[in-house]
Design a protein around this motif. Structure first.
Motif, PDB file in Angstrom:
ATOM      1  N   ASP A   1       0.852  -1.184   0.000  1.00  0.00           N
ATOM      2  CA  ASP A   1       0.000   0.000   0.000  1.00  0.00           C
ATOM      3  C   ASP A   1       0.894   1.243   0.000  1.00  0.00           C
ATOM      4  O   ASP A   1       1.569   1.522   0.995  1.00  0.00           O
ATOM      5  CB  ASP A   1      -0.904  -0.027   1.234  1.00  0.00           C
ATOM      6  N   LEU A   2       0.912   1.963  -1.116  1.00  0.00           N
ATOM      7  CA  LEU A   2       1.752   3.164  -1.213  1.00  0.00           C
ATOM      8  C   LEU A   2       1.419   4.162  -0.115  1.00  0.00           C
ATOM      9  O   LEU A   2       2.315   4.780   0.477  1.00  0.00           O
ATOM     10  CB  LEU A   2       1.566   3.823  -2.584  1.00  0.00           C
ATOM     11  N   ALA A   3       0.139   4.319   0.200  1.00  0.00           N
ATOM     12  CA  ALA A   3      -0.265   5.277   1.228  1.00  0.00           C
ATOM     13  C   ALA A   3       0.289   4.879   2.595  1.00  0.00           C
ATOM     14  O   ALA A   3       0.797   5.732   3.343  1.00  0.00           O
ATOM     15  CB  ALA A   3      -1.790   5.378   1.279  1.00  0.00           C
ATOM     16  N   ALA A   4       0.221   3.583   2.926  1.00  0.00           N
ATOM     17  CA  ALA A   4       0.703   3.126   4.230  1.00  0.00           C
ATOM     18  C   ALA A   4       2.214   3.270   4.345  1.00  0.00           C
ATOM     19  O   ALA A   4       2.738   3.695   5.390  1.00  0.00           O
ATOM     20  CB  ALA A   4       0.293   1.674   4.455  1.00  0.00           C
ATOM     21  N   VAL A   5       2.950   2.913   3.276  1.00  0.00           N
ATOM     22  CA  VAL A   5       4.406   3.026   3.305  1.00  0.00           C
ATOM     23  C   VAL A   5       4.831   4.482   3.492  1.00  0.00           C
ATOM     24  O   VAL A   5       5.674   4.800   4.344  1.00  0.00           O
ATOM     25  CB  VAL A   5       5.019   2.445   2.020  1.00  0.00           C
ATOM     26  N   CYS A   6       4.241   5.386   2.709  1.00  0.00           N
ATOM     27  CA  CYS A   6       4.631   6.798   2.787  1.00  0.00           C
ATOM     28  C   CYS A   6       4.208   7.427   4.110  1.00  0.00           C
ATOM     29  O   CYS A   6       4.911   8.299   4.646  1.00  0.00           O
ATOM     30  CB  CYS A   6       4.041   7.572   1.615  1.00  0.00           C
TER      31      CYS A   6
ATOM     32  N   VAL B   1      -2.454  12.632   2.423  1.00  0.00           N
ATOM     33  CA  VAL B   1      -2.808  11.357   1.795  1.00  0.00           C
ATOM     34  C   VAL B   1      -4.275  11.398   1.407  1.00  0.00           C
ATOM     35  O   VAL B   1      -5.142  11.686   2.245  1.00  0.00           O
ATOM     36  CB  VAL B   1      -2.553  10.171   2.746  1.00  0.00           C
ATOM     37  N   ARG B   2      -4.534  11.115   0.131  1.00  0.00           N
ATOM     38  CA  ARG B   2      -5.909  11.074  -0.369  1.00  0.00           C
ATOM     39  C   ARG B   2      -6.083   9.839  -1.244  1.00  0.00           C
ATOM     40  O   ARG B   2      -5.174   9.469  -1.977  1.00  0.00           O
ATOM     41  CB  ARG B   2      -6.223  12.330  -1.197  1.00  0.00           C
ATOM     42  N   GLY B   3      -7.241   9.222  -1.131  1.00  0.00           N
ATOM     43  CA  GLY B   3      -7.507   8.092  -2.011  1.00  0.00           C
ATOM     44  C   GLY B   3      -7.600   6.751  -1.334  1.00  0.00           C
ATOM     45  O   GLY B   3      -7.793   5.733  -1.997  1.00  0.00           O
TER      46      GLY B   3
ATOM     47  N   ALA C   1      10.541  23.383   3.709  1.00  0.00           N
ATOM     48  CA  ALA C   1       9.081  23.243   3.590  1.00  0.00           C
ATOM     49  C   ALA C   1       8.713  22.046   2.724  1.00  0.00           C
ATOM     50  O   ALA C   1       7.964  22.154   1.756  1.00  0.00           O
ATOM     51  CB  ALA C   1       8.469  24.530   3.026  1.00  0.00           C
ATOM     52  N   VAL C   2       9.239  20.879   3.089  1.00  0.00           N
ATOM     53  CA  VAL C   2       9.038  19.672   2.283  1.00  0.00           C
ATOM     54  C   VAL C   2       7.624  19.126   2.497  1.00  0.00           C
ATOM     55  O   VAL C   2       7.144  19.031   3.623  1.00  0.00           O
ATOM     56  CB  VAL C   2      10.085  18.607   2.637  1.00  0.00           C
ATOM     57  N   GLN C   3       7.008  18.757   1.395  1.00  0.00           N
ATOM     58  CA  GLN C   3       5.669  18.175   1.431  1.00  0.00           C
ATOM     59  C   GLN C   3       5.670  16.841   0.695  1.00  0.00           C
ATOM     60  O   GLN C   3       6.207  16.735  -0.409  1.00  0.00           O
ATOM     61  CB  GLN C   3       4.644  19.105   0.772  1.00  0.00           C
ATOM     62  N   MET C   4       5.054  15.844   1.317  1.00  0.00           N
ATOM     63  CA  MET C   4       4.825  14.561   0.666  1.00  0.00           C
ATOM     64  C   MET C   4       3.327  14.441   0.420  1.00  0.00           C
ATOM     65  O   MET C   4       2.521  14.596   1.345  1.00  0.00           O
ATOM     66  CB  MET C   4       5.297  13.393   1.538  1.00  0.00           C
ATOM     67  N   GLU C   5       2.966  14.190  -0.828  1.00  0.00           N
ATOM     68  CA  GLU C   5       1.550  14.059  -1.184  1.00  0.00           C
ATOM     69  C   GLU C   5       1.334  12.700  -1.856  1.00  0.00           C
ATOM     70  O   GLU C   5       2.051  12.349  -2.790  1.00  0.00           O
ATOM     71  CB  GLU C   5       1.136  15.174  -2.136  1.00  0.00           C
ATOM     72  N   VAL C   6       0.351  11.962  -1.376  1.00  0.00           N
ATOM     73  CA  VAL C   6       0.013  10.655  -1.931  1.00  0.00           C
ATOM     74  C   VAL C   6      -1.454  10.694  -2.332  1.00  0.00           C
ATOM     75  O   VAL C   6      -2.315  11.080  -1.534  1.00  0.00           O
ATOM     76  CB  VAL C   6       0.253   9.529  -0.911  1.00  0.00           C
ATOM     77  N   SER C   7      -1.732  10.290  -3.576  1.00  0.00           N
ATOM     78  CA  SER C   7      -3.112  10.379  -4.049  1.00  0.00           C
ATOM     79  C   SER C   7      -3.378   9.342  -5.131  1.00  0.00           C
ATOM     80  O   SER C   7      -2.458   8.739  -5.695  1.00  0.00           O
ATOM     81  CB  SER C   7      -3.414  11.777  -4.595  1.00  0.00           C
ATOM     82  N   ARG C   8      -4.668   9.159  -5.421  1.00  0.00           N
ATOM     83  CA  ARG C   8      -5.119   8.313  -6.519  1.00  0.00           C
ATOM     84  C   ARG C   8      -5.415   9.212  -7.706  1.00  0.00           C
ATOM     85  O   ARG C   8      -6.224  10.150  -7.601  1.00  0.00           O
ATOM     86  CB  ARG C   8      -6.375   7.562  -6.096  1.00  0.00           C
TER      87      ARG C   8
ATOM     88  N   LEU D   1       2.969   9.463  -5.758  1.00  0.00           N
ATOM     89  CA  LEU D   1       3.693  10.108  -4.668  1.00  0.00           C
ATOM     90  C   LEU D   1       4.416  11.316  -5.231  1.00  0.00           C
ATOM     91  O   LEU D   1       5.161  11.192  -6.208  1.00  0.00           O
ATOM     92  CB  LEU D   1       4.708   9.146  -4.043  1.00  0.00           C
ATOM     93  N   VAL D   2       4.199  12.488  -4.622  1.00  0.00           N
ATOM     94  CA  VAL D   2       4.901  13.703  -5.015  1.00  0.00           C
ATOM     95  C   VAL D   2       5.655  14.233  -3.798  1.00  0.00           C
ATOM     96  O   VAL D   2       5.071  14.375  -2.714  1.00  0.00           O
ATOM     97  CB  VAL D   2       3.940  14.787  -5.539  1.00  0.00           C
ATOM     98  N   VAL D   3       6.934  14.513  -3.966  1.00  0.00           N
ATOM     99  CA  VAL D   3       7.753  15.114  -2.909  1.00  0.00           C
ATOM    100  C   VAL D   3       8.207  16.477  -3.404  1.00  0.00           C
ATOM    101  O   VAL D   3       8.889  16.577  -4.429  1.00  0.00           O
ATOM    102  CB  VAL D   3       8.964  14.228  -2.555  1.00  0.00           C
ATOM    103  N   ARG D   4       7.830  17.538  -2.670  1.00  0.00           N
ATOM    104  CA  ARG D   4       8.140  18.912  -3.066  1.00  0.00           C
ATOM    105  C   ARG D   4       9.019  19.581  -2.018  1.00  0.00           C
ATOM    106  O   ARG D   4       8.905  19.290  -0.822  1.00  0.00           O
ATOM    107  CB  ARG D   4       6.856  19.748  -3.196  1.00  0.00           C
ATOM    108  N   ASP D   5       9.865  20.495  -2.483  1.00  0.00           N
ATOM    109  CA  ASP D   5      10.599  21.363  -1.563  1.00  0.00           C
ATOM    110  C   ASP D   5      10.526  22.792  -2.065  1.00  0.00           C
ATOM    111  O   ASP D   5      10.086  23.049  -3.198  1.00  0.00           O
ATOM    112  CB  ASP D   5      12.051  20.905  -1.390  1.00  0.00           C
TER     113      ASP D   5
END
Length: 251
Positions: free
Chosen positions: A68-73, A95-97, A129-136, A143-147
């Motif tokens: 599960d990508l959401a659970a791992v992240c 996390v969405r989806g 200001a790092v953001q991790m976003e997980v979505s369907r 998975l998107v990782v932004r800085d």
């Protein structure tokens, strides 16, 4: 990878780890021997671990390794929030989806997510200001990782996913040893093995965003995923090893 290329890569990982140790030994008043030795040892472990992950991704992925990508992240990000050395370095997570089953082993996916997170924390400036976003997104889990750092120079972006091509990083001192150049390429290799894609968006002064998109395995039952507490309980596990330069290492 040929023997010569492997030897060069291992040497780069060793230099990246041992350089700070030698500097610390020359200036023991700036942190002391013990702290320098501990960080250098973890950096050396990080280089070896990434080479092992690279070798694993050079082979076909074993069938039936769904996670599960959401659970791992979620586990990775929560662990990073708990162990990062300062509040400014603690990543945010969205996390969405719901459950997002993907065709990848959880340990490999965790290593890749931590590499992306580490890059963003190291090169995103003093307040990344790092953001991790997980979505369907349609039939893919993303998975998107932004800085919010200085970004990757345009001329270097074409080499971002080339194995062992360490990129120039404006946010780090020019005198600091570069790593082995595997962080982003591991994400690209995982994407190819799983039938997905990995992309980079970066503008000077506007930060960088890396997106890892993997096909969803609808109806599949994901395998077990470690929690943040379980990840942090292993002092030589992937969280401390991959984030050794930005987290509080165990004594």
């Amino acid at each position: 990878m040929g023997a010569a290329r492997f030897a060069q890569s291992l040497a780069a990982a060793q230099r990246a780890a041992l350089g700070p140790l030698l500097a610390g030994l020359a200036r023991p008043e700036q942190g002391g021997y013990e702290a320098a030795a501990r960080t250098a040892a973890y950096r050396l472990l990080r280089g070896v671990r990434n080479l092992e992950c690279y070798a694993r991704l050079c082979r076909p992925m074993p069938p039936g390794r769904c996670c599960d990508l959401a659970a791992v992240c979620t586990a990775v990000c929560e662990a990073a929030q708990l162990c990062c050395a300062s509040r400014a370095l603690r990543p945010a997570l969205a996390v969405r989806g719901g459950v997002l089953p993907v065709d990848a082993p959880a340990p490999v996916l965790a290593e890749v997510a931590l590499n992306l997170l580490d890059n963003a924390l190291l090169y995103g400036g003093p307040r990344p200001a790092v953001q991790m976003e997980v979505s369907r997104q349609g039939r893919r889990a993303v998975l998107v990782v932004r800085d919010a750092g200085p970004g990757i120079p345009p001329a270097a972006q074409s080499r971002a996913f080339v194995p062992f091509a360490a990129l120039p990083r404006p946010a780090r001192p020019a005198s600091e040893e570069r790593g082995a150049g595997l962080g982003l390429s591991l994400a690209a290799m995982l994407a190819r093995r799983a039938g997905g894609v990995c992309s980079l968006a970066s503008r000077p002064g506007r930060g960088a965003a890396v997106a890892l998109a993997l096909p969803l395995r609808e109806g599949a039952m994901p395998g077990p995923c470690p929690t943040a507490a379980e990840l942090l309980a292993d002092r030589y596990g992937p969280v401390y090893v991959q984030l050794c330069q930005v987290c509080v290492l165990p004594d």
